[in-house]
Design a protein around this motif. Structure first.
Motif, PDB file in Angstrom:
ATOM      1  N   ALA A   7       0.852  -1.185   0.000  1.00  0.00           N
ATOM      2  CA  ALA A   7       0.000   0.000   0.000  1.00  0.00           C
ATOM      3  C   ALA A   7       0.886   1.232   0.000  1.00  0.00           C
ATOM      4  N   VAL A   8       0.558   2.177  -0.853  1.00  0.00           N
ATOM      5  CA  VAL A   8       1.322   3.421  -0.956  1.00  0.00           C
ATOM      6  C   VAL A   8       0.399   4.565  -0.577  1.00  0.00           C
ATOM      7  N   SER A   9       0.825   5.385   0.339  1.00  0.00           N
ATOM      8  CA  SER A   9       0.036   6.532   0.761  1.00  0.00           C
ATOM      9  C   SER A   9       0.476   7.764  -0.019  1.00  0.00           C
ATOM     10  N   LEU A  10      -0.421   8.300  -0.842  1.00  0.00           N
ATOM     11  CA  LEU A  10      -0.109   9.522  -1.592  1.00  0.00           C
ATOM     12  C   LEU A  10       0.105  10.700  -0.645  1.00  0.00           C
ATOM     13  N   TYR A  11      -0.562  10.664   0.484  1.00  0.00           N
ATOM     14  CA  TYR A  11      -0.399  11.722   1.471  1.00  0.00           C
ATOM     15  C   TYR A  11       1.040  11.756   1.978  1.00  0.00           C
ATOM     16  N   VAL A  12       1.585  10.595   2.274  1.00  0.00           N
ATOM     17  CA  VAL A  12       2.948  10.520   2.795  1.00  0.00           C
ATOM     18  C   VAL A  12       3.969  10.817   1.705  1.00  0.00           C
ATOM     19  N   THR A  13       3.856  10.172   0.546  1.00  0.00           N
ATOM     20  CA  THR A  13       4.855  10.382  -0.503  1.00  0.00           C
ATOM     21  C   THR A  13       4.836  11.815  -1.016  1.00  0.00           C
ATOM     22  N   GLN A  92      -7.552   9.621   7.134  1.00  0.00           N
ATOM     23  CA  GLN A  92      -6.952   8.626   6.249  1.00  0.00           C
ATOM     24  C   GLN A  92      -7.845   7.400   6.189  1.00  0.00           C
ATOM     25  N   THR A  96      -7.785   9.982   1.104  1.00  0.00           N
ATOM     26  CA  THR A  96      -7.593  11.017   2.109  1.00  0.00           C
ATOM     27  C   THR A  96      -8.625  12.100   1.859  1.00  0.00           C
TER      28      THR A  96
END
Length: 114
Positions: A7-13, A92, A96
């Protein structure tokens, strides 16, 4: 059979200093070609809200066109002004989104006088 999920979080990246200069500052012009330094390219795969490759969202083009059309029509007719409220907390989930409603005022534009 062992299965793994990534899982990749666009918020984090989207907030990684290794990916973006000053990532916590709202600078939409960072995406414009004209604002980049000579020869500078954005990092490949640094922003993929619709996925990539054979499993990419099939509605991507329609969604992007709809967003551009809506925004351009709103900005032609209205000035957007923030209401007096602090920045929203984010929630989240799979997507988001703001935890509470974001309030803005739509103020009719005054016709340009010539």
């Amino acid at each position: 059979m062992l299965q793994k999920m990534v899982a990749v979080s666009l918020y984090v990246t989207g907030r990684l200093p290794s990916m973006y200069d000053d990532p916590l500052t709202f600078r939409p012009e960072r995406w414009l070609r004209e604002s980049r330094k000579d020869g500078e390219k954005p990092l490949a795969f640094s922003h993929l809200p619709f996925g990539f490759g054979p499993r990419m969202c099939i509605g991507r083009r329609v969604a992007e066109l709809e967003m551009q059309l809506l925004i351009s029509q709103m900005l032609q007719r209205f000035d957007l002004e923030p209401c007096d409220q602090p920045p929203p907390d984010l929630l989240q989930l799979v997507l988001t989104r703001p935890k509470d409603p974001v309030k803005v005022k739509l103020v009719d534009r005054q016709p340009a006088t010539t």
